[in-house]
Design a protein around this motif. Structure first.
Motif, PDB file in Angstrom:
ATOM      1  N   LYS A 185      -6.170   7.332  19.426  1.00 56.47           N
ATOM      2  CA  LYS A 185      -7.215   6.305  19.418  1.00 56.47           C
ATOM      3  C   LYS A 185      -7.551   5.887  17.991  1.00 56.47           C
ATOM      4  O   LYS A 185      -7.742   4.697  17.710  1.00 56.47           O
ATOM      5  CB  LYS A 185      -8.460   6.836  20.129  1.00 56.47           C
ATOM      6  N   LYS A 186      -7.612   6.860  17.098  1.00 54.79           N
ATOM      7  CA  LYS A 186      -7.923   6.566  15.701  1.00 54.79           C
ATOM      8  C   LYS A 186      -6.849   5.687  15.074  1.00 54.79           C
ATOM      9  O   LYS A 186      -7.161   4.743  14.325  1.00 54.79           O
ATOM     10  CB  LYS A 186      -8.060   7.869  14.917  1.00 54.79           C
ATOM     11  N   LYS A 187      -5.593   5.982  15.382  1.00 53.24           N
ATOM     12  CA  LYS A 187      -4.475   5.223  14.816  1.00 53.24           C
ATOM     13  C   LYS A 187      -4.123   3.995  15.650  1.00 53.24           C
ATOM     14  O   LYS A 187      -3.219   3.244  15.304  1.00 53.24           O
ATOM     15  CB  LYS A 187      -3.240   6.129  14.700  1.00 53.24           C
ATOM     16  N   ARG A 188      -4.831   3.842  16.783  1.00 54.92           N
ATOM     17  CA  ARG A 188      -4.598   2.716  17.692  1.00 54.92           C
ATOM     18  C   ARG A 188      -3.141   2.663  18.141  1.00 54.92           C
ATOM     19  O   ARG A 188      -2.485   1.619  18.102  1.00 54.92           O
ATOM     20  CB  ARG A 188      -5.004   1.401  17.032  1.00 54.92           C
ATOM     21  N   GLN A 189      -2.658   3.822  18.585  1.00 57.97           N
ATOM     22  CA  GLN A 189      -1.277   3.935  19.042  1.00 57.97           C
ATOM     23  C   GLN A 189      -1.226   4.412  20.492  1.00 57.97           C
ATOM     24  O   GLN A 189      -2.124   5.113  20.965  1.00 57.97           O
ATOM     25  CB  GLN A 189      -0.495   4.906  18.156  1.00 57.97           C
ATOM     26  N   HIS A 215       2.030   6.136  12.553  1.00 58.06           N
ATOM     27  CA  HIS A 215       1.562   4.859  13.110  1.00 58.06           C
ATOM     28  C   HIS A 215       2.580   4.259  14.079  1.00 58.06           C
ATOM     29  O   HIS A 215       2.865   3.059  14.043  1.00 58.06           O
ATOM     30  CB  HIS A 215       1.244   3.860  11.990  1.00 58.06           C
TER      31      HIS A 215
END
Length: 333
Positions: free
Chosen positions: A112-116, A88
């Motif tokens: 994108k899934k981890k919003r990083q 993360h």
């Protein structure tokens, strides 16, 4: 810029890793906190030099850093960047971003899934002459761009054929996956558009390796613009040359950094009403570390704002997709 000082973990302490370690350490906005490399002598040496913790491998448990710099041979970019994203944290990956488009697609999806944030190290964009060229094009000084010519390469070094860059399993290819990556990125940066036609030839006649040592590539996009490039590790002297031809004039860059020609010259030629051309040449700043510093600044701004401000994973994916198509063409020629 003031505010938080970010703790950076550097994964990979080779040639490029050492350069990034120096840039990170010199920044007023970051601290090189951790250096990870399986080569204890090299990794520990850089860690000691900059007051960082040395680790021989990526730890199984998360450790306290604010961002990761993954600067390894291509085969290890994906697994290390994946682990960093799973922690993360924002991630910077050295170009080309992965060994192939399939690996990079997975990283983009995970980011994108981890919003990083996921940024890729296309540092050529940040050389002085190439930055000035971008501003000229954006200002429409040349009118519409018609075509580009690019030449880039170097003579290699002793036993170059034994380095990982010449091992397809590690590098993903030959010179196209090294310096060729930069040229394709510049084409897409200067001439945005979808590539519709592609032709290429290659050879490996000097080093006698199992990968391409010299490639000539022609691209044509959906706007009818053409880019031709030649890249190789078979030059007698290091070379970088870029020409962009527009409706009202041209831009020419000769030399890049101190390594490729010593000087970095930017020439702009503009057409006069009487058909003659007025030409002006500017000597640009040839210091290559300035490009890394500018790219690092973009990364820190991105981490601070949460909005990417530099070369993206999607940018790198477009480049790797063109590389993949080029290899398919080369297989059939």
């Amino acid at each position: 810029m003031t505010g938080k000082k970010y703790n950076i973990a550097l994964i990979g302490a080779g040639r490029m890793g050492a350069r990034w370690a120096k840039v990170i350490h010199a920044s007023t906005r970051a601290t090189l906190s951790v250096v990870v490399d399986p080569n204890k002598e090299v990794g520990q040496g850089i860690a000691r030099k900059y007051g960082a913790v040395y680790l021989p491998k990526f730890p199984k448990k998360n450790f306290s850093v604010d961002a990761f710099f993954v600067v390894t041979p291509h085969a290890y970019l994906y697994p290390h960047a994946r682990r960093a994203l799973l922690s993360h944290k924002p991630v910077f990956i050295e170009k080309p971003g992965a060994r192939n488009a399939a690996e990079l697609k997975k990283l983009i999806a995970l980011a994108k899934k981890k919003r990083q944030l996921l940024m890729v190290g296309f540092n050529y964009r940040f050389f002085d002459a190439l930055q000035k060229t971008k501003k000229i094009l954006d200002a429409k000084t040349l009118g519409n761009v018609l075509f580009m010519r690019l030449r880039h390469g170097h003579p290699g070094r002793a036993n170059y054929q034994k380095e990982w860059r010449m091992d397809k399993n590690i590098a993903g290819g030959g010179v196209l996956m090294d310096q060729g990556i930069h040229l394709i990125d510049l084409v897409l940066w200067y001439m945005p558009g979808e590539i519709k036609k592609l032709s290429a030839v290659s050879q490996n006649s000097f080093w006698k390796s199992k990968v391409e040592e010299q490639v000539s590539l022609i691209l044509k996009n959906d706007k009818g613009q053409i880019a031709s490039m030649s890249v190789g590790i078979t030059e007698w002297k290091p070379i970088f040359s870029l020409e962009i031809i527009g409706e009202r004039g041209y831009v020419r860059v000769e030399g890049l950094g101190r390594k490729y020609g010593g000087k970095e010259l930017l020439t702009v030629g503009l057409k006069n009403k009487d058909g003659t051309v007025t030409e002006k040449t500017t000597t640009c700043n040839p210091e290559p570390e300035n490009a890394l510093k500018a790219l690092f600044k973009k990364f820190i701004i991105s981490v601070k704002t949460g909005k990417i401000s530099g070369p993206t994973g999607e940018d790198a994916l477009r480049v790797l997709e063109i590389v993949g198509k080029t290899y398919k063409v080369l297989e059939n020629t």
